[in-house]
Write a protein that holds these residues in place. Sequence first.
Motif, PDB file in Angstrom:
ATOM      1  N   PRO A 137       0.798  -1.235   0.000  1.00 10.40           N
ATOM      2  CA  PRO A 137       0.000   0.000   0.000  1.00 10.40           C
ATOM      3  C   PRO A 137       0.828   1.281   0.000  1.00 10.40           C
ATOM      4  N   GLN A 138       1.932   1.291   0.744  1.00 13.06           N
ATOM      5  CA  GLN A 138       2.720   2.515   0.834  1.00 13.06           C
ATOM      6  C   GLN A 138       3.468   2.834  -0.456  1.00 13.06           C
ATOM      7  N   ARG A 139       3.476   1.855  -1.395  1.00 14.06           N
ATOM      8  CA  ARG A 139       4.176   2.075  -2.669  1.00 14.06           C
ATOM      9  C   ARG A 139       3.207   2.195  -3.835  1.00 14.06           C
ATOM     10  N   VAL A 140       1.895   2.161  -3.557  1.00 17.24           N
ATOM     11  CA  VAL A 140       0.912   2.264  -4.632  1.00 17.24           C
ATOM     12  C   VAL A 140       1.025   3.636  -5.278  1.00 17.24           C
ATOM     13  N   ASP A 141       1.327   3.621  -6.577  1.00 19.99           N
ATOM     14  CA  ASP A 141       1.522   4.890  -7.275  1.00 19.99           C
ATOM     15  C   ASP A 141       1.726   4.618  -8.750  1.00 19.99           C
ATOM     16  N   LEU A 142       1.442   5.642  -9.565  1.00 25.99           N
ATOM     17  CA  LEU A 142       1.838   5.604 -10.965  1.00 25.99           C
ATOM     18  C   LEU A 142       3.289   6.054 -11.019  1.00 25.99           C
ATOM     19  N   LEU A 143       4.157   5.144 -11.346  1.00 24.74           N
ATOM     20  CA  LEU A 143       5.578   5.452 -11.324  1.00 24.74           C
ATOM     21  C   LEU A 143       6.056   5.984 -12.661  1.00 24.74           C
ATOM     22  N   LYS A 144       7.147   6.719 -12.603  1.00 24.08           N
ATOM     23  CA  LYS A 144       7.850   7.098 -13.817  1.00 24.08           C
ATOM     24  C   LYS A 144       8.817   5.987 -14.215  1.00 24.08           C
ATOM     25  N   MET A 145       8.720   4.872 -13.471  1.00 19.32           N
ATOM     26  CA  MET A 145       9.535   3.704 -13.778  1.00 19.32           C
ATOM     27  C   MET A 145      11.012   4.044 -13.903  1.00 19.32           C
ATOM     28  N   GLY A 146      11.511   4.817 -12.950  1.00 18.52           N
ATOM     29  CA  GLY A 146      12.935   5.068 -12.918  1.00 18.52           C
ATOM     30  C   GLY A 146      13.381   6.253 -13.740  1.00 18.52           C
ATOM     31  N   ARG A 147      12.444   6.920 -14.434  1.00 17.88           N
ATOM     32  CA  ARG A 147      12.843   8.145 -15.115  1.00 17.88           C
ATOM     33  C   ARG A 147      12.962   9.210 -14.042  1.00 17.88           C
ATOM     34  N   LEU A 148      14.089   9.237 -13.422  1.00 18.19           N
ATOM     35  CA  LEU A 148      14.289   9.951 -12.179  1.00 18.19           C
ATOM     36  C   LEU A 148      14.355  11.456 -12.392  1.00 18.19           C
ATOM     37  N   PHE A 149      14.325  12.174 -11.287  1.00 20.89           N
ATOM     38  CA  PHE A 149      14.490  13.618 -11.330  1.00 20.89           C
ATOM     39  C   PHE A 149      15.803  13.962 -12.017  1.00 20.89           C
ATOM     40  N   VAL A 150      15.725  14.825 -12.989  1.00 22.65           N
ATOM     41  CA  VAL A 150      16.895  15.188 -13.780  1.00 22.65           C
ATOM     42  C   VAL A 150      17.309  16.609 -13.447  1.00 22.65           C
ATOM     43  N   ILE A 151      18.581  16.773 -13.155  1.00 23.21           N
ATOM     44  CA  ILE A 151      19.128  18.101 -12.877  1.00 23.21           C
ATOM     45  C   ILE A 151      19.287  18.850 -14.182  1.00 23.21           C
ATOM     46  N   ASP A 152      18.711  20.033 -14.257  1.00 22.82           N
ATOM     47  CA  ASP A 152      18.797  20.858 -15.457  1.00 22.82           C
ATOM     48  C   ASP A 152      20.032  21.740 -15.366  1.00 22.82           C
ATOM     49  N   LEU A 153      20.831  21.743 -16.406  1.00 25.06           N
ATOM     50  CA  LEU A 153      22.046  22.554 -16.427  1.00 25.06           C
ATOM     51  C   LEU A 153      21.841  23.783 -17.301  1.00 25.06           C
ATOM     52  N   GLN A 154      22.271  24.923 -16.813  1.00 29.65           N
ATOM     53  CA  GLN A 154      22.159  26.169 -17.552  1.00 29.65           C
ATOM     54  C   GLN A 154      23.496  26.478 -18.222  1.00 29.65           C
ATOM     55  N   VAL A 210      21.119   8.284 -16.080  1.00 28.85           N
ATOM     56  CA  VAL A 210      20.062   8.018 -15.105  1.00 28.85           C
ATOM     57  C   VAL A 210      18.702   7.818 -15.783  1.00 28.85           C
ATOM     58  N   CYS A 211      18.546   8.298 -16.998  1.00 21.46           N
ATOM     59  CA  CYS A 211      17.256   8.179 -17.690  1.00 21.46           C
ATOM     60  C   CYS A 211      17.159   6.932 -18.556  1.00 21.46           C
ATOM     61  N   CYS A 212      18.135   6.699 -19.430  1.00 22.54           N
ATOM     62  CA  CYS A 212      18.019   5.574 -20.365  1.00 22.54           C
ATOM     63  C   CYS A 212      18.896   4.390 -19.983  1.00 22.54           C
ATOM     64  N   GLY A 213      19.787   4.564 -18.992  1.00 23.37           N
ATOM     65  CA  GLY A 213      20.603   3.451 -18.531  1.00 23.37           C
ATOM     66  C   GLY A 213      21.824   3.141 -19.358  1.00 23.37           C
ATOM     67  N   SER A 214      22.118   3.938 -20.381  1.00 27.99           N
ATOM     68  CA  SER A 214      23.274   3.671 -21.234  1.00 27.99           C
ATOM     69  C   SER A 214      24.585   3.835 -20.463  1.00 27.99           C
ATOM     70  N   LEU A 215      25.521   2.930 -20.699  1.00 25.57           N
ATOM     71  CA  LEU A 215      26.865   3.060 -20.145  1.00 25.57           C
ATOM     72  C   LEU A 215      27.579   4.170 -20.901  1.00 25.57           C
ATOM     73  N   VAL A 216      28.019   5.213 -20.187  1.00 25.00           N
ATOM     74  CA  VAL A 216      28.596   6.379 -20.867  1.00 25.00           C
ATOM     75  C   VAL A 216      30.056   6.631 -20.516  1.00 25.00           C
ATOM     76  N   GLY A 217      30.587   5.962 -19.504  1.00 27.08           N
ATOM     77  CA  GLY A 217      31.978   6.189 -19.137  1.00 27.08           C
ATOM     78  C   GLY A 217      32.286   5.602 -17.781  1.00 27.08           C
ATOM     79  N   TRP A 218      33.174   6.249 -17.044  1.00 31.21           N
ATOM     80  CA  TRP A 218      33.527   5.757 -15.714  1.00 31.21           C
ATOM     81  C   TRP A 218      33.988   6.901 -14.815  1.00 31.21           C
ATOM     82  N   LYS A 219      34.011   6.610 -13.534  1.00 30.52           N
ATOM     83  CA  LYS A 219      34.509   7.553 -12.533  1.00 30.52           C
ATOM     84  C   LYS A 219      35.788   6.993 -11.937  1.00 30.52           C
TER      85      LYS A 219
END
Length: 280
Positions: free
Chosen positions: A146-163, A226-235
């Motif tokens: 019950p505490q997780r009942v929701d329409l999810l964005k399915m992991g399309r997480l909050f995205v930081i907008d860069l100016q 964080v949005c599409c899951g593509s491997l883009v590099g490393w840290k």
Amino acid sequence: MGIQNLLWQVTKKAFTGGIIGVTISDRCCSVVPVRGDSMSPTLNPQRNSYLDDYVLVEKFFLQDYKFVRGDVVVFSSPTHFKDKYIKRIVGLPGEWISSSRDVIRVPEGHCWVEGDNKASSLDSRTFGPIPLGLIRGRVTSVVWPPQRVDLLKMGRLFVIDLQGETYSCKHCHTPFALTDDLISKSFHCKHGRAYLFENVVNVTVGEMEHRIMMTGWHTVADIFCVCCGSLVGWKYEIAYEKSQKYKEGKFIIERFKVLGPDGGGYDMNEDEPMIGSDEE
């Protein structure tokens, strides 16, 4: 006769209800349990069998195969048809996907799927791209607990907008870094040129591992959009050579994985290796 009549009516209604239920489950939607933590933290964020998520799976889109990168889907195993998996689509037909060992082009009529928790996921990195015909539905929401009942964005997480002028994901255009955070363009990976950044946003960081590179041993962690899951590099977590310590805490993004500030993309292996660059 009255009791027989009642039983017959109940039986007919139960049979009719069963037929309707099967039809809805097969054609429209169904509720399925999520087992394991391969999609954590999007699904099953807590490792507790009593708190497993149950999700609503819709099937209307199957007739037209209207898939979108980032969709969380249920599909039949390509090796054991009765087994079902829940994973995220990270590559569509014709797209290039960077796996842990190579760059692969997704064949027509197939897609590339991976779990959000890549360290605990059996997915396309193991069995390759899957036929679109194996997909059984798209996950749209959590319906239990019950505490997780929701329409999810399915992991399309909050995205930081860069100016400002940015480098962004070539697949989904998610911004990764500002041009002001670019340290060097003089790095090289096995797929071509790579860029070193001071700061990168909108990525998830994978498991740390030791790798031998052209400039010596490093402890690194792969980074994923964080949005599409593509491997883009490393840290770079740890550099063991004194001369390479400046790289610790900084990020490498492969050039062919990003769009530049002008919105243009880059081809794989378009440049020759550079002296002092890093590659596995």
